[in-house]
Design a protein around this motif. Structure first.
Motif, mmCIF file in Angstrom:
data_model
loop_
_atom_site.group_PDB
_atom_site.id
_atom_site.type_symbol
_atom_site.label_atom_id
_atom_site.label_comp_id
_atom_site.label_asym_id
_atom_site.label_seq_id
_atom_site.Cartn_x
_atom_site.Cartn_y
_atom_site.Cartn_z
ATOM 1 N N ALA A 133 3.258 -13.907 -12.659
ATOM 2 C CA ALA A 133 2.988 -13.796 -10.594
ATOM 3 C C ALA A 133 2.286 -12.033 -10.455
ATOM 4 O O ALA A 133 3.101 -11.460 -10.825
ATOM 5 N N ASP A 134 1.240 -12.282 -10.972
ATOM 6 C CA ASP A 134 0.833 -10.333 -10.253
ATOM 7 C C ASP A 134 0.279 -10.183 -8.932
ATOM 8 O O ASP A 134 0.053 -10.638 -8.374
ATOM 9 N N VAL A 135 1.420 -8.552 -8.480
ATOM 10 C CA VAL A 135 1.251 -8.374 -7.425
ATOM 11 C C VAL A 135 0.192 -6.933 -7.084
ATOM 12 O O VAL A 135 -0.399 -6.232 -8.216
ATOM 13 N N SER A 136 -0.986 -6.397 -7.060
ATOM 14 C CA SER A 136 -1.740 -4.766 -6.854
ATOM 15 C C SER A 136 -0.571 -4.044 -5.746
ATOM 16 O O SER A 136 -0.902 -4.611 -4.408
ATOM 17 N N VAL A 137 -0.869 -3.262 -6.273
ATOM 18 C CA VAL A 137 -0.214 -2.005 -5.048
ATOM 19 C C VAL A 137 -1.094 -1.164 -4.989
ATOM 20 O O VAL A 137 -1.613 -0.729 -5.693
ATOM 21 N N GLY A 138 -2.217 -0.803 -3.593
ATOM 22 C CA GLY A 138 -2.815 -0.056 -3.445
ATOM 23 C C GLY A 138 -2.658 1.269 -3.018
ATOM 24 O O GLY A 138 -1.736 1.310 -2.487
ATOM 25 N N ILE A 139 -3.366 1.884 -3.923
ATOM 26 C CA ILE A 139 -2.833 3.543 -3.623
ATOM 27 C C ILE A 139 -3.919 4.864 -3.079
ATOM 28 O O ILE A 139 -4.761 4.617 -3.289
ATOM 29 N N ALA B 35 -9.514 9.891 -5.714
ATOM 30 C CA ALA B 35 -9.780 7.703 -5.233
ATOM 31 C C ALA B 35 -9.051 7.611 -5.261
ATOM 32 O O ALA B 35 -7.988 7.076 -5.900
ATOM 33 N N ASP B 36 -9.129 6.085 -4.540
ATOM 34 C CA ASP B 36 -8.043 5.465 -4.487
ATOM 35 C C ASP B 36 -8.087 4.700 -5.096
ATOM 36 O O ASP B 36 -9.056 4.515 -6.255
ATOM 37 N N ARG B 37 -6.703 4.281 -5.510
ATOM 38 C CA ARG B 37 -6.569 3.063 -6.808
ATOM 39 C C ARG B 37 -5.382 2.163 -7.111
ATOM 40 O O ARG B 37 -5.071 2.290 -6.114
ATOM 41 N N ALA B 38 -5.178 1.657 -7.892
ATOM 42 C CA ALA B 38 -4.228 0.364 -7.682
ATOM 43 C C ALA B 38 -3.667 0.227 -9.165
ATOM 44 O O ALA B 38 -4.124 0.572 -9.999
ATOM 45 N N VAL B 39 -2.204 0.105 -8.894
ATOM 46 C CA VAL B 39 -1.657 -0.326 -10.404
ATOM 47 C C VAL B 39 -0.906 -2.134 -10.020
ATOM 48 O O VAL B 39 -0.334 -2.375 -8.331
ATOM 49 N N HIS C 162 5.154 10.595 -0.724
ATOM 50 C CA HIS C 162 5.547 9.319 0.405
ATOM 51 C C HIS C 162 7.493 8.791 0.354
ATOM 52 O O HIS C 162 7.237 8.314 -1.430
ATOM 53 N N ASP C 163 7.739 8.330 0.702
ATOM 54 C CA ASP C 163 9.308 7.186 0.331
ATOM 55 C C ASP C 163 8.107 5.929 -0.146
ATOM 56 O O ASP C 163 6.655 4.898 0.077
ATOM 57 N N ALA C 164 8.927 5.654 -1.103
ATOM 58 C CA ALA C 164 9.150 4.440 -2.256
ATOM 59 C C ALA C 164 8.509 3.163 -0.540
ATOM 60 O O ALA C 164 9.563 3.157 -0.222
ATOM 61 N N ILE C 165 7.574 2.155 -1.481
ATOM 62 C CA ILE C 165 7.580 1.134 -0.671
ATOM 63 C C ILE C 165 8.251 -0.268 -1.381
ATOM 64 O O ILE C 165 8.307 0.242 -2.504
ATOM 65 N N PHE D 220 0.903 -1.083 -0.451
ATOM 66 C CA PHE D 220 -0.231 -0.473 -0.306
ATOM 67 C C PHE D 220 0.853 1.279 -0.455
ATOM 68 O O PHE D 220 2.193 1.626 0.540
ATOM 69 N N PHE D 221 0.672 2.556 -0.649
ATOM 70 C CA PHE D 221 1.083 3.747 -1.110
ATOM 71 C C PHE D 221 0.179 4.345 -0.187
ATOM 72 O O PHE D 221 -0.955 4.687 -1.242
ATOM 73 N N THR D 222 1.108 5.832 0.061
ATOM 74 C CA THR D 222 -0.204 6.751 0.360
ATOM 75 C C THR D 222 0.389 7.896 0.132
ATOM 76 O O THR D 222 1.326 8.349 -0.524
ATOM 77 N N GLU D 223 -0.444 7.951 -1.154
ATOM 78 C CA GLU D 223 -0.174 9.625 -2.085
ATOM 79 C C GLU D 223 0.847 10.880 -1.805
ATOM 80 O O GLU D 223 0.084 10.642 0.147
ATOM 81 N N ASN D 224 0.619 11.144 -1.906
ATOM 82 C CA ASN D 224 1.407 13.375 -1.276
ATOM 83 C C ASN D 224 0.212 13.637 -0.530
ATOM 84 O O ASN D 224 -0.521 13.912 -1.188
#
Length: 271
Positions: free
Chosen positions: A203-209, A182-186, A88-91, A76-80
């Motif tokens: 193999a896929d992983v979703s990064v929630g933003i 809006a929350d999103r994901a890559v 924020h710092d890279a995850i 999970f990444f929190t936007e600026n």
């Protein structure tokens, strides 16, 4: 008894050889006599052909490598939140990534991976997939090709743990201010390969933003931006250079201007 490379279909003394595409069924007729059978023409979807049919050996199928520890929404990444475009710092995207081979995999494959490819899917212009190279001593070489990062075993000395370490060093960062709030994901997709025909499934992983609603800002209204008024003179403009901004929303609800340190008789008006 039939000699090497020969079979007897009827158990008699006459011996023949298996034709192309067939292999021995050793010893089923007794007295060291054998019969021929058709080789497997292909392997399953999760396997590949390691060695083709031979006179004394059927087609050999080996399990494709697979990547584990990479699934679901693992990061999970929190936007600026301060509007300065830094974010924020890279995850770390996949800190538990591992590469698994079947128990029958020849060491020529498990010790001979050629490359790993990691691709970001669905990201925006301000989303960045990167490799944390701090303290990394190799031996893999990383290159960025658009939204992909490719790790290559150019020196042919890297082993599975080397690839796993590289995958665990992948990071996600974004300076997107997200005007939609809006929350999103890559999606970050992982794949390893021994050759062009021996490739793991993705193999896929979703990064929630998580979106953050930035505070509006007021600039050019303080410091050196002074307005001078002469007593009994005409009104003066207080802040002719003032600028209002909101990086993720242009629809401000209201603006409040207050006189907080004036004297009796001081007023604010709108021109």
């Amino acid at each position: 008894v039939c000699g090497a490379g020969e079979v007897s279909d009827d158990g008699a003394t006459q011996c023949t050889s298996c034709i192309e595409g067939q292999t021995f069924n050793t010893g089923i007729l007794g007295d060291d006599k054998t019969s021929c059978s058709t080789c497997r023409s292909s392997c399953s979807a999760t396997q590949f052909v390691w060695s083709a049919c031979k006179a004394n050996q059927d087609t050999t199928c080996v399990e494709l490598p697979r990547i584990e520890g990479v699934s679901g929404t693992a990061s999970f990444f929190t936007e600026n939140a301060n509007g300065n475009g830094e974010g924020h710092d890279a995850i770390t995207v996949a800190p538990a990534a591992s590469i698994i081979f079947g128990g029958d995999t020849p060491t020529d494959i498990s010790d001979g991976l050629e490359r790993a490819t990691v691709e970001m899917l669905g990201g925006g212009a301000f989303d960045v997939l990167s490799f944390n190279a701090a303290g990394y001593a190799g031996p893999l070489e990383a290159s960025i090709q658009g939204s992909k990062i490719i790790f290559e075993n150019l020196a042919h000395v890297a082993r599975v743990p080397d690839f796993e370490e590289a995958l665990k060093r992948l990071q996600f960062h974004s300076t997107d201010e997200n005007a939609a709030n809006a929350d999103r994901a890559v999606t970050v997709s992982f794949q390893v390969e021994f050759s062009s025909s021996v490739v793991s499934t993705r193999a896929d992983v979703s990064v929630g933003i998580f979106a953050v609603n930035d505070k509006p800002t007021v600039t050019n209204a303080a410091g050196g931006h002074w307005a001078t008024y002469i007593q009994n003179g005409a009104p003066v403009t207080v802040a002719s250079d003032v600028e209002l901004s909101d990086v993720d929303n242009n629809g401000l609800a209201s603006v409040v201007i207050a006189l907080v340190s004036g004297c009796r008789g001081d007023t604010l008006d709108v021109d």
